[in-house]
Write a protein that holds these residues in place. Structure first.
Motif, PDB file in Angstrom:
ATOM      1  N   LYS A   1     -33.013  90.909  28.948  1.00 24.98           N
ATOM      2  CA  LYS A   1     -34.309  90.886  27.408  1.00 24.98           C
ATOM      3  C   LYS A   1     -32.297  91.356  26.539  1.00 24.98           C
ATOM      4  O   LYS A   1     -32.053  90.228  25.202  1.00 24.98           O
TER       5      LYS A   1
ATOM      6  N   TYR B   1     -29.876  89.197  24.194  1.00 24.48           N
ATOM      7  CA  TYR B   1     -29.451  89.282  23.038  1.00 24.48           C
ATOM      8  C   TYR B   1     -28.436  88.799  23.679  1.00 24.48           C
ATOM      9  O   TYR B   1     -27.480  88.344  22.062  1.00 24.48           O
TER      10      TYR B   1
ATOM     11  N   LYS C   1     -26.403  85.569  22.905  1.00 23.14           N
ATOM     12  CA  LYS C   1     -26.454  84.886  21.322  1.00 23.14           C
ATOM     13  C   LYS C   1     -25.358  85.771  20.220  1.00 23.14           C
ATOM     14  O   LYS C   1     -25.114  84.221  20.048  1.00 23.14           O
ATOM     15  N   LYS C   2     -25.530  86.827  20.619  1.00 24.54           N
ATOM     16  CA  LYS C   2     -24.416  86.662  19.912  1.00 24.54           C
ATOM     17  C   LYS C   2     -22.684  87.010  19.823  1.00 24.54           C
ATOM     18  O   LYS C   2     -22.098  86.120  18.920  1.00 24.54           O
TER      19      LYS C   2
ATOM     20  N   ASN D   1     -29.758  96.426  20.579  1.00 23.53           N
ATOM     21  CA  ASN D   1     -29.727  95.542  20.126  1.00 23.53           C
ATOM     22  C   ASN D   1     -28.703  96.294  19.610  1.00 23.53           C
ATOM     23  O   ASN D   1     -28.120  95.715  18.382  1.00 23.53           O
TER      24      ASN D   1
ATOM     25  N   ASP E   1     -24.747  94.835  18.245  1.00 26.09           N
ATOM     26  CA  ASP E   1     -24.512  94.777  17.347  1.00 26.09           C
ATOM     27  C   ASP E   1     -23.068  95.163  16.429  1.00 26.09           C
ATOM     28  O   ASP E   1     -22.533  94.981  16.078  1.00 26.09           O
TER      29      ASP E   1
END
Length: 390
Positions: free
Chosen positions: A300, A304, A307-308, A372, A376
């Protein structure tokens, strides 16, 4: 003046402590670690469960000869056999040792079978298997090979993802194909699954050995214990290391019975390989990775991160050539050779990354416990650093 051989371009940051996702320097500054000791501290720094198990073993026994039975070693071997294609395991202290073992196992097998001329090994251009003479003869880039001639004979390189070139290279002297399913040091290139399927079929048809080097891509980094399990292609031998000990020196060569039978007492060995401390840590790492939901989390969080980073590539399309790789092993290739400047700037802002492939690729290999919110933070720093360097 340093008394250490100058073989690394070291950052002048004295790191003295680690905890979870972070490293800390002497001044107390913390760094979000998206290098993970080059894909090694995959459970984060000083994981409390591993520390506890190691402390328990420290009070009991550090080392004994492999001429004696080591219960922790037998347990780890049994567990790995139950989880993989392998029938037998040989333990080491580094991925390089595992590479050397794989080469020896391959050649010894055909020697025992009376086929002594079958001793050549096909490797893939761009592959990297370590820094010994044998390893740089098998793979490695030009810089790692320069000045170390004469290299060893017995290795034939072919282009990646080219099954015709591989088939044409096979002769009655070919013993094996030895490859990384994902070439990390070579730029984070995943070999095509269809190509790997073809290689597996060709090696079976020709009666030669297929060896996967999963020293860096194995042990959870791509979302299962080993990457071969993600792609459904079983090798005959597999080398692994790095994340096996979460920073403690452990490595292994996994093999099928029919190959292992060629290794008899006196033909191979390791002084430190499989020692009680290492095996205790290896079992502790497996305890954590085999908990329900661990690999699901990796899968998972990998999506993420991708995608970033794809957003980054789109935002800086004139500066970023490609984002590639699998799971939590990602490479960001730049159009200019300034990866070092970006990595240095990220470091100054509290983010650790590494650079590879002629200073054009930024490698992203966070611990598998990454969340996540860590991604970030890392991507914000990376965006700012890329923006300010073009």
């Amino acid at each position: 003046m340093s008394h250490i051989v100058n073989s690394y371009n070291r950052l002048k940051i004295p790191i003295i402590r680690g905890e979870g996702m972070y490293l800390f320097d002497q001044g107390g500054k913390k760094y979000l670690d998206f290098a993970a000791g080059i894909a090694t501290t995959s459970l984060g720094h000083c994981h409390p469960y591993i520390v506890e198990k190691l402390k328990e073993q420290l009070d009991s026994l550090w080392h004994c000869s492999n001429l004696l039975t080591i219960p922790q070693q037998a347990l780890l071997a049994e567990r790995l056999v139950s989880l993989t294609f392998a029938d037998k395991i040989f333990f080491y202290s580094s991925g390089l040792e595992a590479t050397e073992a794989a080469i020896k196992f391959i050649r010894r097998y055909f020697y025992i079978k009376g086929r002594k001329k079958r001793n050549r090994i096909i490797t893939i251009e761009g592959g990297f298997h370590g820094r010994s003479i044998a390893a740089i003869s098998a793979g490695g880039n030009e810089r790692s090979r320069e000045g170390f001639a004469p290299l060893l004979s017995g290795f034939d390189k072919v282009p990646k993802n080219n099954i015709q070139a591989l088939e044409e290279k096979i002769s009655d002297e070919t013993a094996a194909v030895f490859l990384e399913p994902i070439q990390s040091e070579g730029g984070v290139y995943s070999l095509d699954v269809e190509y790997l399927q073809q290689v597996r079929q060709v090696t079976k048809d020709q009666g030669i050995i297929l060896c996967f080097d999963e020293v860096q891509c194995g042990y959870g980094r791509i979302g299962s214990l080993f990457h071969y399990q993600n792609i459904g292609i079983e090798p005959d031998i597999l080398t692994c290391a790095k994340a096996m000990g979460n920073g403690f020196p452990i490595a292994a060569c996994l093999t099928k019975d029919y190959i292992a039978e060629a290794i008899t007492p006196g033909t191979h060995g390791s002084t430190y390989g499989g020692n009680p401390l290492a095996m205790t840590v290896g079992n502790a790492v497996l305890d954590i990775m085999l908990k329900e939901g661990f690999f699901t989390h990796v899968q998972k969080v990998s999506k993420y991160l991708r995608k970033k980073l794809l957003y980054l590539a789109e935002k800086f399309s004139k500066k970023v050539l490609e984002v590639r790789g699998e799971g939590l092993l990602i490479g960001i290739e730049l159009k200019s050779p300034i990866a070092d400047k970006i990595v240095d700037q990220c470091c100054s802002k509290g983010l650790m990354l590494t650079k590879i492939l002629n200073n054009r690729v930024i490698r992203v290999t966070p611990p598998l416990i990454v969340k996540n919110e860590h991604i970030d933070i890392a991507c914000d720093i990376l965006y700012d650093s890329i923006a300010s360097n073009f």
